[in-house]
Design a protein around this motif. Structure first.
Motif, PDB file in Angstrom:
ATOM      1  N   ASN A 266       0.667  -1.224  -0.019  1.00 14.76           N
ATOM      2  CA  ASN A 266       0.056   0.152  -0.145  1.00 14.76           C
ATOM      3  C   ASN A 266       0.972   1.451  -0.127  1.00 14.76           C
ATOM      4  OD1 ASN A 266      -2.421   1.296   0.025  1.00 14.76           O
ATOM      5  ND2 ASN A 266      -2.895   0.687   2.121  1.00 14.76           N
ATOM      6  N   ASN A 267       0.511   2.220  -0.452  1.00 18.57           N
ATOM      7  CA  ASN A 267       1.158   3.602  -0.591  1.00 18.57           C
ATOM      8  C   ASN A 267       1.241   4.283   0.911  1.00 18.57           C
ATOM      9  OD1 ASN A 267      -1.050   5.726  -0.616  1.00 18.57           O
ATOM     10  ND2 ASN A 267      -1.242   5.162  -2.610  1.00 18.57           N
ATOM     11  N   ASN A 270      -1.931   6.078   1.714  1.00 19.64           N
ATOM     12  CA  ASN A 270      -3.320   5.259   2.111  1.00 19.64           C
ATOM     13  C   ASN A 270      -2.924   4.820   3.753  1.00 19.64           C
ATOM     14  OD1 ASN A 270      -4.603   5.794  -0.104  1.00 19.64           O
ATOM     15  ND2 ASN A 270      -4.544   4.150  -1.209  1.00 19.64           N
ATOM     16  N   ASN A 271      -1.889   4.350   3.793  1.00 18.39           N
ATOM     17  CA  ASN A 271      -1.539   3.971   5.201  1.00 18.39           C
ATOM     18  C   ASN A 271      -1.632   4.735   6.329  1.00 18.39           C
ATOM     19  OD1 ASN A 271      -0.828   1.263   4.549  1.00 18.39           O
ATOM     20  ND2 ASN A 271       1.271   1.743   3.993  1.00 18.39           N
ATOM     21  N   ALA A 273      -3.767   7.362   6.381  1.00 18.55           N
ATOM     22  CA  ALA A 273      -5.308   7.586   6.518  1.00 18.55           C
ATOM     23  C   ALA A 273      -6.115   6.360   6.809  1.00 18.55           C
ATOM     24  CB  ALA A 273      -5.868   8.042   5.052  1.00 18.55           C
ATOM     25  N   ILE A 275      -6.632   3.820   5.082  1.00 20.08           N
ATOM     26  CA  ILE A 275      -7.265   3.215   3.862  1.00 20.08           C
ATOM     27  C   ILE A 275      -6.664   1.890   3.087  1.00 20.08           C
ATOM     28  CG2 ILE A 275      -8.009   3.746   1.422  1.00 20.08           C
ATOM     29  CD1 ILE A 275      -7.850   6.655   2.197  1.00 20.08           C
ATOM     30  N   GLU A 276      -7.530   1.047   2.876  1.00 22.86           N
ATOM     31  CA  GLU A 276      -6.871  -0.326   2.444  1.00 22.86           C
ATOM     32  C   GLU A 276      -6.323   0.010   0.990  1.00 22.86           C
ATOM     33  OE1 GLU A 276      -9.780  -3.468   2.562  1.00 22.86           O
ATOM     34  OE2 GLU A 276      -9.887  -3.334   4.797  1.00 22.86           O
ATOM     35  N   ARG A 277      -5.534  -1.015   0.689  1.00 21.56           N
ATOM     36  CA  ARG A 277      -4.956  -0.961  -0.849  1.00 21.56           C
ATOM     37  C   ARG A 277      -6.105  -1.415  -1.810  1.00 21.56           C
ATOM     38  NH1 ARG A 277      -1.607  -4.790  -0.269  1.00 21.56           N
ATOM     39  NH2 ARG A 277      -2.980  -6.434  -0.870  1.00 21.56           N
ATOM     40  N   GLY A 278      -6.255  -0.658  -2.992  1.00 24.48           N
ATOM     41  CA  GLY A 278      -7.196  -0.876  -3.926  1.00 24.48           C
ATOM     42  C   GLY A 278      -6.596  -2.016  -4.854  1.00 24.48           C
ATOM     43  N   GLY A 314      -9.423   2.862  -3.774  1.00 19.75           N
ATOM     44  CA  GLY A 314      -9.676   2.513  -2.288  1.00 19.75           C
ATOM     45  C   GLY A 314     -10.821   2.954  -1.683  1.00 19.75           C
ATOM     46  N   CYS A 318     -10.875   6.813  -3.163  1.00 19.17           N
ATOM     47  CA  CYS A 318      -9.405   7.355  -3.219  1.00 19.17           C
ATOM     48  C   CYS A 318      -8.846   6.521  -4.080  1.00 19.17           C
ATOM     49  CB  CYS A 318      -8.827   7.687  -1.946  1.00 19.17           C
ATOM     50  SG  CYS A 318      -7.170   8.188  -1.911  1.00 19.17           S
ATOM     51  N   THR A 320      -5.461   4.287  -5.669  1.00 19.42           N
ATOM     52  CA  THR A 320      -4.249   3.830  -5.038  1.00 19.42           C
ATOM     53  C   THR A 320      -3.245   3.866  -6.229  1.00 19.42           C
ATOM     54  OG1 THR A 320      -4.672   1.689  -5.085  1.00 19.42           O
ATOM     55  CG2 THR A 320      -5.151   2.691  -2.969  1.00 19.42           C
TER      56      THR A 320
END
Length: 322
Positions: A266-267, A270-271, A273, A275-278, A314, A318, A320
C-alpha cells in the motif's frame, strides 16, 4: 459502389509505393578507388541485405561513385569488383531509418577472383545530411524497462525530449514535448505510412493509430531538426518506426507480464489515512513470429499482444497508485 472503390484503391496503390519508400528507408553511397586514389568508373557494386538475401547490383559513374537508395533498415554486405583488381567486401554494415551511410572502397591490383575482406568499421556519422535525430535499435527497445510496454516512452532518450506538463496525471500515451514543441505537434510514421490520429484534445489517449508492441519493432528514429521534404508538415519531432520482417531463418519471441495487488504494498498516504490498498490486476502477454515462405523471395512476420487489466479505487473513492 464498394466494388468500384476497391478497384480504385488497387489502381492507386502502386502509385503510392515510391512515395512511401522515401520515408522509412536509407541510402548507401560510396566511391571506388585504386591504390593511387584515382576513381574507378564502371566498377560493379553489389549491395545485399543479409537477413533476406536480397541484392541490388550497381555500377559506379564517371566519378567512381555508386548510390543505393530505397534500402530498408538492416544489416548489409557490400561487394565491389572490376577487371584487373581484387574483389573487396565489407560486412556487417548497419543501416538505420533515414540514414545516409558512406561506404567507400580502395581496390588492390590483382585477379578479380581474389577477395579482400575490409574489416574497418563503417562510421555511422552522416556527413551528407543535416538531419538531427536519435536511432533506437531493437536491442535497446527490448532490454530497457518500459512501464506499460510503450515504446514511445523511449523518445525521452533523445536530446531535447521532456515529459509534457501534467503527463503524470494524464495517462495519454506519448505526451512528450521535443525542443519546446507541444506533444500534439509530433508526427508518427510506421513502416513509411502515416500513423497519426491527428487528435487535438487527446481523447483517443494516443496520437498513434497503431501502437506496436516493443518486441515487434526493428528500430525507430526520433528526428528533431532539418527534416527532409517529406516531413515538411511537422512542427514537432518525427518518430519514424519500422516493424521487423521475416527472414531466411525463423525467429520470434514471447512474453508475459503480471501485476497483481497481492504483490504490491500500500502507498504511504493510504496507510496514514487507514485506507486499504485498492485492487489492481494487469496481465500483458503476446508473441512475435517471423520466417520464410520461400527463401530469398517471400517472408512473413506476425505479432500479437493482449492486455487484461482491472483497477479499483480504495475506500472513500480514493484511488491508489503504487
Amino acid at each position: 459502389m464498394h466494388t468500384r472503390a476497391f478497384f480504385l484503391f488497387l489502381a492507386i496503390l502502386p502509385l503510392t509505393v515510391p512515395l512511401i519508400a522515401q520515408i522509412n528507408t536509407g541510402t548507401i553511397i560510396g566511391t571506388v578507388r585504386d591504390p593511387q586514389g584515382a576513381v574507378i568508373p564502371g566498377a560493379d557494386v553489389t549491395v545485399t541485405l543479409t537477413s533476406l538475401g536480397d541484392s541490388i547490383v550497381l555500377s559506379t559513374n564517371e566519378a567512381g561513385v555508386y548510390l543505393a537508395t530505397g534500402l530498408r533498415p538492416g544489416i548489409y554486405r557490400v561487394r565491389a569488383e572490376t577487371d584487373g583488381f581484387k574483389t573487396a567486401v565489407r560486412d556487417e554494415i548497419r543501416l538505420a531509418i533515414q540514414q545516409r551511410l558512406e561506404v567507400g572502397f580502395t581496390l588492390e591490383v590483382g585477379d578479380v577472383t581474389e577477395q579482400v575482406e575490409v574489416v574497418a568499421p563503417v562510421v555511422g556519422l552522416e556527413a551528407e545530411s543535416g538531419q538531427l535525430g536519435t536511432v533506437i535499435e531493437s536491442a535497446e527497445i527490448e532490454d530497457l524497462p518500459l512501464d506499460g510496454r510503450r515504446y514511445s516512452d523511449l523518445i525521452l532518450l533523445s536530446p531535447g525530449a521532456v515529459p509534457a506538463p501534467g503527463a503524470r496525471s494524464n495517462p495519454r500515451e506519448a505526451r512528450i514535448n521535443v525542443d519546446g514543441n507541444f506533444s500534439l505537434q509530433n508526427y508518427f510514421a510506421l513502416n513509411g505510412v502515416d500513423n497519426n490520429t491527428f487528435t487535438t484534445n487527446g481523447q483517443e489517449r494516443s496520437p498513434q493509430a497503431v501502437q506496436p508492441p516493443p518486441d515487434a519493432l526493428q528500430s525507430f528514429k526520433i528526428q528533431t531538426r532539418t527534416y527532409d521534404a517529406e516531413f515538411g508538415w511537422s512542427q514537432g519531432a518525427v518518430i519514424n518506426a519500422e516493424i521487423k520482417s521475416g527472414a531466411n531463418e525463423f525467429h520470434g519471441s514471447g512474453w508475459y507480464f503480471l501485476r497483481d495487488d497481492k504483490l504490491n504494498a500500500n502507498n504511504f498516504f493510504n496507510n496514514a489515512a487507514g485506507i486499504e490498498r485498492g485492487a489492481e490486476n494487469r496481465n500483458q502477454y503476446g508473441f512475435t513470429l517471423g520466417g520464410p515462405v520461400a527463401r530469398n523471395k517471400t517472408f512473413f512476420f506476425f505479432d500479437y499482444q493482449r492486455t487484461d487489466a482491472s483497477k479499483a479505487g480504495g475506500a472513500n473513492g480514493c484511488a491508489t497508485f503504487p
